[in-house]
Motif scaffolding. Structure first.
Motif: not given
Length: 359
Positions: A11-18, A83-87, A133-141, A144-150
């Protein structure tokens, strides 16, 4: 997933290529796979919604891939993001492309995404660095999600615990009221029970989780009755880890037994003594906790004419928690109470009962 990138998608740690044309898609897939980045490559626009449901960490798309259908599918996905997500979406533009127009159109179509634009041809290192860098930002998101859920789970748990405490206090008050003979007795008994409840909740809170030590519960609950150094109130047994509910219930029951001993039992006379022992026994392949409260040296005991609050509470609470009510014997030499229950009912969540007792 196609081509050489065989790493499992997370989840959130892979790249989709188009990249539908030429060898762009295969080249990027190989490039990222060589650097250990999981990749999925969508080669058919009809499959795009399914790929998006797998929650990519980033999308890399050539501008040739951005057909009206693809733009609409990504736009629909972005609208339903939490709300926490910004793809992050990385778009590769040709030098001759109408870059200003494309950026404006995508900005309007995808307002809830992070856009990065690169002009081709470009160095492989630059592309890989941008994707990482984009994936790192995604993992930080995701953090945030995990913190909100906790936080949400903690609020729900707090609400649940407060409701249970209020229900316990209300029941405690009603039962104390029915047994009180005066306003002074009601105030005294109810206050003592509230203090006992407060103490055991402090023990559970300080334990930092769902588990609490039976020895600690016993020591704190009996501490007010050991003013003489503890010679009249003795307790011994293995250090057993119990669930929060089991520790709370036992503390309140021990408090009731001690209060009764002070008013009517062994602790009402100078030579009276109380022994509280507990042990683990095995029966029919299952481990059981057995607790015994024994009084000696007090006034002669006889069965009461009616059951008071303490007896009613113990029979109800222990019967529900342990699976069987306590055995209370009003022997002439002193009250004797035996509490017995399977450790499987009393242990904290995810703890095997065979590990409940510490050496």
């Amino acid at each position: 997933m196609t081509g050489p990138a065989r790493t499992a998608i997370g989840e959130l740690d892979w790249v989709l290529i188009l990249a539908p044309y030429r060898q762009d898609g295969l080249y990027m897939e190989t490039l990222l796979a060589e650097r250990g980045l999981p990749v999925g490559r969508c080669q058919d626009d009809a499959d795009l919604p399914g790929w998006l449901e797998k929650s990519p960490g980033a999308i890399v798309a050539t501008h040739e891939a951005l057909t009206p259908g693809v733009i609409a599918a990504i736009s629909s996905y972005l609208e339903h993001q939490p709300d926490w997500s910004e793809l992050p979406i990385i778009v590769l533009l040709d030098r001759a492309a109408a870059q200003h127009r494309i950026r404006a159109e995508l900005g309007a179509a995808w307002p809830r995404s992070r856009h990065l634009f690169y002009q081709r041809p470009m160095a492989a290192l630059e592309l890989v660095s941008g994707i990482q860098a984009a994936l790192l930002a995604r993992l930080r998101q995701r953090d945030v999600r995990d913190h909100i859920e906790r936080e949400t789970a903690l609020r729900l748990e707090l609400n649940h615990r407060v409701k249970n405490i209020l229900a316990s206090v209300s029941s405690m008050f009603q039962m104390t009221l029915r047994g009180a003979r005066s306003a002074e007795q009601l105030a005294e008994d109810f206050s003592a029970r509230l203090i006992a409840l407060s103490k055991v909740h402090s023990v559970v809170f300080e334990s930092g989780g769902e588990a609490v030590s039976l020895k600690t519960v016993v020591d704190i609950t009996l501490s007010p009755y050991r003013q003489d150094g503890g010679s009249r109130v003795a307790a011994k047994g293995p250090d057993i880890t119990l669930s929060r509910d089991a520790g709370t219930t036992l503390a309140l029951c021990i408090h009731e037994l001690a209060t009764n001993a002070i008013k009517y039992g062994a602790l009402s006379l100078p030579d009276g003594r109380v022994d509280l022992d507990w042990r683990i026994v095995s029966a029919e392949g299952e481990a059981f906790l057995v607790i015994e409260w024994s009084e000696n040296g007090g006034p002669p005991v006889s069965p009461p004419s009616r059951s008071g609050y303490g007896t009613k509470y113990m029979r109800s609470a222990l019967g529900s928690l342990f699976g069987e009510p306590p055995n209370i014997v009003y022997a002439p030499s002193g009250l004797h109470c035996t509490i017995r229950g399977a450790l499987s009912r009393l242990s904290p969540p995810d703890q095997d009962e065979s590990k409940g007792a510490r050496p």
